[in-house]
Design a protein around this motif. Structure first.
Motif, PDB file in Angstrom:
ATOM      1  N   LEU A  68       0.835  -1.154  -0.082  1.00  0.00           N
ATOM      2  CA  LEU A  68      -0.086  -0.071   0.026  1.00  0.00           C
ATOM      3  C   LEU A  68       0.743   1.216   0.239  1.00  0.00           C
ATOM      4  O   LEU A  68       0.208   2.286  -0.568  1.00  0.00           O
ATOM      5  CB  LEU A  68      -0.643  -0.073   1.311  1.00  0.00           C
ATOM      6  CG  LEU A  68      -1.867  -1.152   1.155  1.00  0.00           C
ATOM      7  CD1 LEU A  68      -2.878  -1.328   2.147  1.00  0.00           C
ATOM      8  CD2 LEU A  68      -3.161  -0.588   0.205  1.00  0.00           C
ATOM      9  N   GLU A  69       2.008   1.028   0.689  1.00  0.00           N
ATOM     10  CA  GLU A  69       2.509   2.785   0.991  1.00  0.00           C
ATOM     11  C   GLU A  69       2.897   3.265  -0.532  1.00  0.00           C
ATOM     12  O   GLU A  69       3.963   3.775  -0.803  1.00  0.00           O
ATOM     13  CB  GLU A  69       3.948   2.511   1.930  1.00  0.00           C
ATOM     14  CG  GLU A  69       2.972   2.828   3.088  1.00  0.00           C
ATOM     15  CD  GLU A  69       3.944   2.985   4.454  1.00  0.00           C
ATOM     16  OE1 GLU A  69       4.510   3.581   4.407  1.00  0.00           O
ATOM     17  OE2 GLU A  69       3.251   2.951   6.125  1.00  0.00           O
ATOM     18  N   SER A  70       3.833   1.405  -1.116  1.00  0.00           N
ATOM     19  CA  SER A  70       4.457   1.861  -2.194  1.00  0.00           C
ATOM     20  C   SER A  70       3.932   2.205  -3.403  1.00  0.00           C
ATOM     21  O   SER A  70       4.367   3.399  -4.531  1.00  0.00           O
ATOM     22  CB  SER A  70       5.444   0.453  -3.043  1.00  0.00           C
ATOM     23  OG  SER A  70       4.320  -0.459  -2.558  1.00  0.00           O
ATOM     24  N   LEU A  71       2.420   1.983  -3.407  1.00  0.00           N
ATOM     25  CA  LEU A  71       1.690   2.070  -4.025  1.00  0.00           C
ATOM     26  C   LEU A  71       1.326   4.122  -3.829  1.00  0.00           C
ATOM     27  O   LEU A  71       1.632   4.931  -5.013  1.00  0.00           O
ATOM     28  CB  LEU A  71       0.211   1.260  -4.171  1.00  0.00           C
ATOM     29  CG  LEU A  71      -0.779   2.028  -5.534  1.00  0.00           C
ATOM     30  CD1 LEU A  71      -0.561   2.246  -6.516  1.00  0.00           C
ATOM     31  CD2 LEU A  71      -1.975   0.914  -4.984  1.00  0.00           C
ATOM     32  N   ALA A  72       1.046   3.974  -2.977  1.00  0.00           N
ATOM     33  CA  ALA A  72       0.757   4.889  -2.172  1.00  0.00           C
ATOM     34  C   ALA A  72       2.219   6.538  -2.455  1.00  0.00           C
ATOM     35  O   ALA A  72       1.854   7.340  -3.112  1.00  0.00           O
ATOM     36  CB  ALA A  72       0.766   5.302  -0.572  1.00  0.00           C
ATOM     37  N   GLY A  73       3.124   6.292  -2.563  1.00  0.00           N
ATOM     38  CA  GLY A  73       4.230   6.652  -3.089  1.00  0.00           C
ATOM     39  C   GLY A  73       4.197   7.217  -4.944  1.00  0.00           C
ATOM     40  O   GLY A  73       5.389   8.297  -4.798  1.00  0.00           O
ATOM     41  N   SER A  74       4.078   5.972  -5.147  1.00  0.00           N
ATOM     42  CA  SER A  74       3.981   6.047  -6.884  1.00  0.00           C
ATOM     43  C   SER A  74       3.393   6.988  -7.299  1.00  0.00           C
ATOM     44  O   SER A  74       2.713   8.347  -7.840  1.00  0.00           O
ATOM     45  CB  SER A  74       3.778   4.571  -7.024  1.00  0.00           C
ATOM     46  OG  SER A  74       4.946   3.960  -7.026  1.00  0.00           O
ATOM     47  N   LEU A  75       1.780   7.087  -6.926  1.00  0.00           N
ATOM     48  CA  LEU A  75       1.001   8.095  -7.041  1.00  0.00           C
ATOM     49  C   LEU A  75       0.811   9.256  -6.493  1.00  0.00           C
ATOM     50  O   LEU A  75       0.847  10.447  -7.274  1.00  0.00           O
ATOM     51  CB  LEU A  75      -0.068   7.193  -6.231  1.00  0.00           C
ATOM     52  CG  LEU A  75      -0.925   6.158  -6.856  1.00  0.00           C
ATOM     53  CD1 LEU A  75      -2.940   6.043  -5.998  1.00  0.00           C
ATOM     54  CD2 LEU A  75      -1.094   6.327  -7.606  1.00  0.00           C
ATOM     55  N   PHE A  76       1.516   9.406  -5.355  1.00  0.00           N
ATOM     56  CA  PHE A  76       1.971  10.964  -5.258  1.00  0.00           C
ATOM     57  C   PHE A  76       3.437  12.042  -5.741  1.00  0.00           C
ATOM     58  O   PHE A  76       2.949  12.656  -6.771  1.00  0.00           O
ATOM     59  CB  PHE A  76       2.765  11.276  -4.585  1.00  0.00           C
ATOM     60  CG  PHE A  76       3.303  11.913  -3.139  1.00  0.00           C
ATOM     61  CD1 PHE A  76       2.008  12.508  -2.286  1.00  0.00           C
ATOM     62  CD2 PHE A  76       4.563  12.936  -3.283  1.00  0.00           C
ATOM     63  CE1 PHE A  76       2.529  14.633  -1.486  1.00  0.00           C
ATOM     64  CE2 PHE A  76       4.883  14.447  -3.370  1.00  0.00           C
ATOM     65  CZ  PHE A  76       4.203  14.799  -1.937  1.00  0.00           C
ATOM     66  N   ALA A  77       3.956  10.808  -6.608  1.00  0.00           N
ATOM     67  CA  ALA A  77       5.274  11.580  -7.557  1.00  0.00           C
ATOM     68  C   ALA A  77       4.141  11.908  -8.898  1.00  0.00           C
ATOM     69  O   ALA A  77       5.124  12.791  -9.508  1.00  0.00           O
ATOM     70  CB  ALA A  77       5.736  10.123  -7.782  1.00  0.00           C
ATOM     71  N   GLU A  78       3.362  11.227  -8.942  1.00  0.00           N
ATOM     72  CA  GLU A  78       2.256  11.777 -10.460  1.00  0.00           C
ATOM     73  C   GLU A  78       0.918  12.325 -10.495  1.00  0.00           C
ATOM     74  O   GLU A  78       1.234  13.000 -10.975  1.00  0.00           O
ATOM     75  CB  GLU A  78       1.559   9.992 -11.347  1.00  0.00           C
ATOM     76  CG  GLU A  78       2.279   9.041 -10.913  1.00  0.00           C
ATOM     77  CD  GLU A  78       1.880   7.409 -11.540  1.00  0.00           C
ATOM     78  OE1 GLU A  78       0.444   7.707 -10.836  1.00  0.00           O
ATOM     79  OE2 GLU A  78       2.494   6.537 -11.884  1.00  0.00           O
ATOM     80  N   ARG A  79       1.170  12.574  -8.816  1.00  0.00           N
ATOM     81  CA  ARG A  79      -0.331  13.755  -8.551  1.00  0.00           C
ATOM     82  C   ARG A  79      -0.086  14.909  -8.077  1.00  0.00           C
ATOM     83  O   ARG A  79      -0.726  15.533  -8.267  1.00  0.00           O
ATOM     84  CB  ARG A  79      -1.757  11.990  -8.026  1.00  0.00           C
ATOM     85  CG  ARG A  79      -2.092  11.520  -9.370  1.00  0.00           C
ATOM     86  CD  ARG A  79      -3.092  10.613  -8.243  1.00  0.00           C
ATOM     87  NE  ARG A  79      -3.572   9.108  -8.909  1.00  0.00           N
ATOM     88  CZ  ARG A  79      -4.240   8.490  -8.320  1.00  0.00           C
ATOM     89  NH1 ARG A  79      -4.938   8.262  -7.732  1.00  0.00           N
ATOM     90  NH2 ARG A  79      -4.604   7.592  -9.240  1.00  0.00           N
TER      91      ARG A  79
END
Length: 200
Positions: A68-79
Motif C-alpha cells: 500500500l505505501e509503495s503504491l501511495a508513494g508512486s501515486l504521490f510522485a504522479e499526482r
C-alpha cells in the motif's frame, strides 16, 4: 498517538462506559466495529479483549503495508501538487528532529503526519482507509521499531530517499522502491523486537 490498552487486556463494558461517558449500546457498537477491524477479539466466557498479534499475522500485515505505501508513494510522485511536495519536505524536517529525540510517541506522531501528507498527495482514499486499519493493528510494533537501536538514523535516511523521489524528482519507480525498502526494514526491526519480547 499512543496505545491506551495493551494486547490481551480485557475490555469491561461498564468500565469503558464510565471512562468515555457513553452508553452501553455505544460501547457494544464500537467493540463490534473494532472486532471487524481485527483490533478486538471476543473470547468465549470472558468477553472482549485487545487483540494480540502472532508473528505470522504481523508479517502479513507488514506485507500489506509495504504494497500500500509503495503504491501511495508512486501515486504521490504522479499526482501531488507543488504545495503538497513542499509540505512533504517540511514534514521530513520534522521527522529528522523527532528521530533525534528519545520520545517514541513524538516519533510516531511526526511519521503519521508525514504519511498524512503523502496519502493526501496520492489522491486515493481507499489506500488511506486500508492503511489506517493496518497501522492500528501494528501500533505497538511500530513503537518497537522506532525505539530499536540505530533505527532512528536509518529511518531518516529512508524517509529522505522517499521524499527526494516523490516530491523533488517526481520519480514513481524510485519512490516505490524506496517505500518498499523502508517498510521492509521497519518490519525487520519490529519483528525482531516482537520475537525477543515473546522469548523466541
Amino acid at each position: 498517538m499512543t496505545a491506551e490498552f495493551t494486547p490481551g487486556e480485557r475490555l469491561v463494558e461498564s468500565v469503558l462506559c464510565e471512562k468515555f461517558a457513553v452508553s452501553r449500546t455505544v460501547v457494544r457498537e464500537v467493540l463490534r466495529q473494532l472486532e471487524a477491524e481485527g483490533l478486538v477479539t471476543i473470547v468465549p466466557n470472558r468477553g472482549p479483549e485487545v487483540a494480540t498479534l502472532t508473528i505470522r499475522e504481523a508479517e502479513s500485515l507488514y506485507e500489506v503495508r509495504r504494497a500500500l505505501e509503495s503504491l501511495a508513494g508512486s501515486l504521490f510522485a504522479e499526482r501531488a501538487t507543488d504545495e503538497q511536495c513542499t509540505e512533504l519536505v517540511h514534514c521530513l524536517n520534522e521527522v529528522k528532529k523527532a528521530m533525534a529525540s528519545d520520545d517514541p510517541g513524538r516519533k510516531l506522531e511526526v511519521k503519521d503526519r508525514y504519511y498524512d501528507v503523502l496519502l493526501a498527495g496520492a489522491g486515493n482514499e481507499e489506500i488511506r482507509k486500508l492503511l489506517r486499519v493496518v497501522n492500528a493493528r501494528t501500533q505497538v510494533l511500530r513503537m518497537y521499531s522506532l525505539s530499536s537501536e540505530n533505527r532512528g538514523a536509518k529511518t531518516v535516511a529512508e524517509i529522505t530517499r522517499i521524499t527526494a523521489a516523490a516530491a523533488i524528482n517526481r520519480d514513481p519507480d524510485e519512490v516505490r522502491i524506496a517505500c518498499e525498502e523502508h517498510v521492509r526494514n521497519a518490519a525487520d526491526a519490529a519483528l525482531l523486537a516482537m520475537k525477543r519480547a515473546s522469548g523466541h
